[in-house]
Design an enzyme around this catalytic site. Structure first.
Site, short mmCIF file in Angstrom:
data_model
loop_
_atom_site.label_atom_id
_atom_site.label_comp_id
_atom_site.label_asym_id
_atom_site.label_seq_id
_atom_site.Cartn_x
_atom_site.Cartn_y
_atom_site.Cartn_z
N CYS A 133 7.84 2.19 -0.06
CA CYS A 133 7.59 1.52 -1.34
C CYS A 133 8.89 1.41 -2.14
O CYS A 133 9.39 2.40 -2.67
CB CYS A 133 6.55 2.34 -2.10
SG CYS A 133 6.28 1.83 -3.79
N CYS A 136 8.59 2.29 -5.80
CA CYS A 136 8.51 3.74 -6.06
C CYS A 136 9.88 4.41 -5.91
O CYS A 136 10.28 5.22 -6.74
CB CYS A 136 7.57 4.42 -5.07
SG CYS A 136 5.97 3.64 -4.90
N ASP A 137 10.58 4.10 -4.83
CA ASP A 137 11.74 4.91 -4.45
C ASP A 137 13.07 4.17 -4.52
O ASP A 137 14.12 4.78 -4.26
CB ASP A 137 11.55 5.42 -3.00
CG ASP A 137 10.31 6.31 -2.88
OD1 ASP A 137 9.95 6.94 -3.90
OD2 ASP A 137 9.72 6.36 -1.80
C1 LIG Z 1 4.69 8.67 -0.20
C2 LIG Z 1 4.20 7.82 -1.35
C3 LIG Z 1 4.89 7.79 -2.53
C4 LIG Z 1 4.45 7.04 -3.59
N1 LIG Z 1 5.16 7.03 -4.74
C5 LIG Z 1 4.71 6.35 -5.80
C6 LIG Z 1 5.43 6.39 -7.03
O1 LIG Z 1 6.47 7.04 -7.14
N2 LIG Z 1 4.93 5.67 -8.06
C7 LIG Z 1 3.77 4.92 -7.97
O2 LIG Z 1 3.35 4.33 -8.96
N3 LIG Z 1 3.10 4.85 -6.81
C8 LIG Z 1 3.53 5.54 -5.73
N4 LIG Z 1 2.87 5.46 -4.55
C9 LIG Z 1 1.68 4.58 -4.47
C10 LIG Z 1 0.48 5.30 -5.10
O3 LIG Z 1 0.34 6.58 -4.51
C11 LIG Z 1 -0.79 4.49 -4.90
O4 LIG Z 1 -0.61 3.19 -5.40
C12 LIG Z 1 -1.98 5.15 -5.60
O5 LIG Z 1 -2.15 6.48 -5.18
C13 LIG Z 1 -3.25 4.37 -5.33
O6 LIG Z 1 -4.32 5.05 -5.94
P1 LIG Z 1 -5.82 4.85 -5.39
O7 LIG Z 1 -6.66 5.76 -6.22
O8 LIG Z 1 -6.15 3.43 -5.33
O9 LIG Z 1 -5.79 5.33 -3.87
P2 LIG Z 1 -5.35 6.70 -3.21
O10 LIG Z 1 -4.33 7.40 -3.99
O11 LIG Z 1 -5.05 6.36 -1.80
O12 LIG Z 1 -6.68 7.59 -3.27
C14 LIG Z 1 -7.79 7.30 -2.46
C15 LIG Z 1 -8.58 8.57 -2.28
O13 LIG Z 1 -9.80 8.29 -1.61
C16 LIG Z 1 -10.09 9.33 -0.70
N5 LIG Z 1 -10.98 8.78 0.32
C17 LIG Z 1 -10.72 7.76 1.17
N6 LIG Z 1 -11.77 7.52 1.95
C18 LIG Z 1 -12.73 8.42 1.60
C19 LIG Z 1 -14.06 8.69 2.07
N7 LIG Z 1 -14.62 7.96 3.04
N8 LIG Z 1 -14.75 9.70 1.51
C20 LIG Z 1 -14.21 10.46 0.51
N9 LIG Z 1 -12.94 10.25 0.02
C21 LIG Z 1 -12.23 9.24 0.56
C22 LIG Z 1 -8.71 9.73 -0.17
O14 LIG Z 1 -8.71 11.05 0.36
C23 LIG Z 1 -7.85 9.61 -1.40
O15 LIG Z 1 -7.76 10.82 -2.11
C24 LIG Z 1 3.29 6.23 -3.46
C25 LIG Z 1 2.58 6.23 -2.26
C26 LIG Z 1 3.01 7.01 -1.21
C27 LIG Z 1 2.24 7.00 0.09
#
Ligand SMILES: Cc1cc2nc3c(=O)[nH]c(=O)nc-3n(C[C@H](O)[C@H](O)[C@H](O)COP(=O)(O)OP(=O)(O)OC[C@H]3O[C@@H](n4cnc5c(N)ncnc54)[C@H](O)[C@@H]3O)c2cc1C
Length: 312
Positions: A133, A136-137
């Site tokens: 990303c 992000c980085d």
């Molecule tokens: C290494 C890394 C670094 C990042 N750094 C940044 C940053 O610095 N700044 C930034 O803004 N963004 C960053 N991002 C992006 C950011 O993490 C995501 O955009 C954000 O977390 C998305 O949120 P979300 O709630 O949509 O999904 P997610 O964070 O993916 O959360 C989804 C959740 O659903 C759960 N889940 C999935 N399927 C099921 C199921 N069937 N049953 C029960 N639970 C389930 C998962 O376990 C997870 O906890 C980074 C991403 C990564 C991978």
């Protein structure tokens, strides 16, 4: 715990817990179902540097705070992996490996997984030279040398973004053409500090704390060679797309060209009472702040749905 709720939220990432916070503050009886750590993907990130007002914060800490904040407002959390969702008499039946839950409104916020580059050392150097990303980085590579893997829209966008930050950007394209539209590629070619390596793949990285050696393969000839860098002076951004986690909602939603769920601005899907939020949606910017915003909107839309349908 009562298995019938006003609202069930699947996924405890930024989208899920923002939705839980807003729903609980609106006095809904709301339950978050999560099968991993609170915070979702950010729980694996050492530093979140771009959430307004926070400065630098560890991802695990931010995730935990989001959960605590929502629970303080009255939301409940339960551990469970949701395997399927059924519809019965306008109720959503949420089947987990632990129990069966039901609610008239459902927010699914299961996130998306960045696709991997598939090279040796990728996992070991994740966060220590390997990133998925640029938004992000990218800041960590100011004045440095970065490689971007990919030939589609996201790779070109990340290259343009990083060319304003890094000293030199090298785009590593597996084939002899881009998948991205010609207009985008033409804009890319106007940047002096971007070079393109066609028919090339990164096949291995190594180093000690950070990457200092990258092995590249010429896909036309099969020949490989290694390039050396000062440790910490080089980064690799893998930009080959995301896989949105849409399996459990697939029967109830439409999917966009990026594989994400299509919603309207209220986060509504084509199924009344079902809302999707965060990275699993079809969208261009997958970040904590956009996921949190989606979650807040989804919660207020679910509240309006419940009120209008006489459920609360
Ligand atoms: C290494 C890394 C670094 C990042 N750094 C940044 C940053 O610095 N700044 C930034 O803004 N963004 C960053 N991002 C992006 C950011 O993490 C995501 O955009 C954000 O977390 C998305 O949120 P979300 O709630 O949509 O999904 P997610 O964070 O993916 O959360 C989804 C959740 O659903 C759960 N889940 C999935 N399927 C099921 C199921 N069937 N049953 C029960 N639970 C389930 C998962 O376990 C997870 O906890 C980074 C991403 C990564 C991978």
């Amino acid at each position: 715990m009562d298995s019938t709720k006003d609202l069930i939220i699947v996924g405890g990432g930024p989208a899920g817990y923002s939705a839980a916070l807003y729903a609980a503050r609106a006095s809904l009886d709301v339950l978050v179902v999560e099968h991993g750590m609170a915070g979702g993907q950010i729980a694996t990130s050492d530093i979140i540097d771009n959430y307004p007002g926070l400065g630098s914060c560890s991802g695990a800490e931010l995730g935990q705070k989001m959960q605590e904040h929502a629970e303080h407002a009255g939301a409940q959390s339960t551990y469970g992996s949701v395997s399927s969702i059924d519809r019965k008499d306008d109720m959503f039946i949420v089947n987990t490996d632990m129990e069966q839950l039901e609610a008239p409104a459902l927010i699914v916020a299961t996130g998306a997984t960045p696709r991997l580059g598939g090279f040796v050392g990728e996992d070991e150097f994740r966060g220590r030279g390997v990133s998925y990303c640029a938004t992000c980085d990218g800041m960590f590579y100011r004045g440095k040398h970065v490689f971007i893997i990919g030939g589609g829209n996201s790779a070109v966008e990340e290259a343009m973004y990083l060319s304003n930050i890094a000293e030199h950007v090298e785009l590593v394209v597996r084939r002899d053409v881009f998948r991205a539209p010609r207009g985008m590629v033409e804009r890319l070619l106007t940047r002096d500090n971007i070079t393109i390596r066609y028919q090339t793949s990164i096949i291995e990285v190594s180093g000690s704390t950070f990457i200092n050696r990258i092995v590249l393969r010429d896909n036309a000839t099969g020949e490989t060679h290694a390039e050396m860098f000062d440790e910490g002076s080089v980064g690799i951004f893998v930009a080959v797309g995301h896989d949105p986690a849409t399996q459990i909602v697939a029967p109830y939603v439409d999917l966009g060209s990026d594989g994400g769920v299509v919603t309207d601005e209220s986060m509504a899907t084509k199924t009344p009472g079902l809302f999707c939020a965060g990275d699993m949606r079809s969208k261009s910017l997958r970040q904590v702040i956009t996921a949190a915003a989606d979650g807040a909107i989804a919660a207020m839309s679910a509240y309006a749905y419940l009120e209008e349908s006489g459920r609360i």
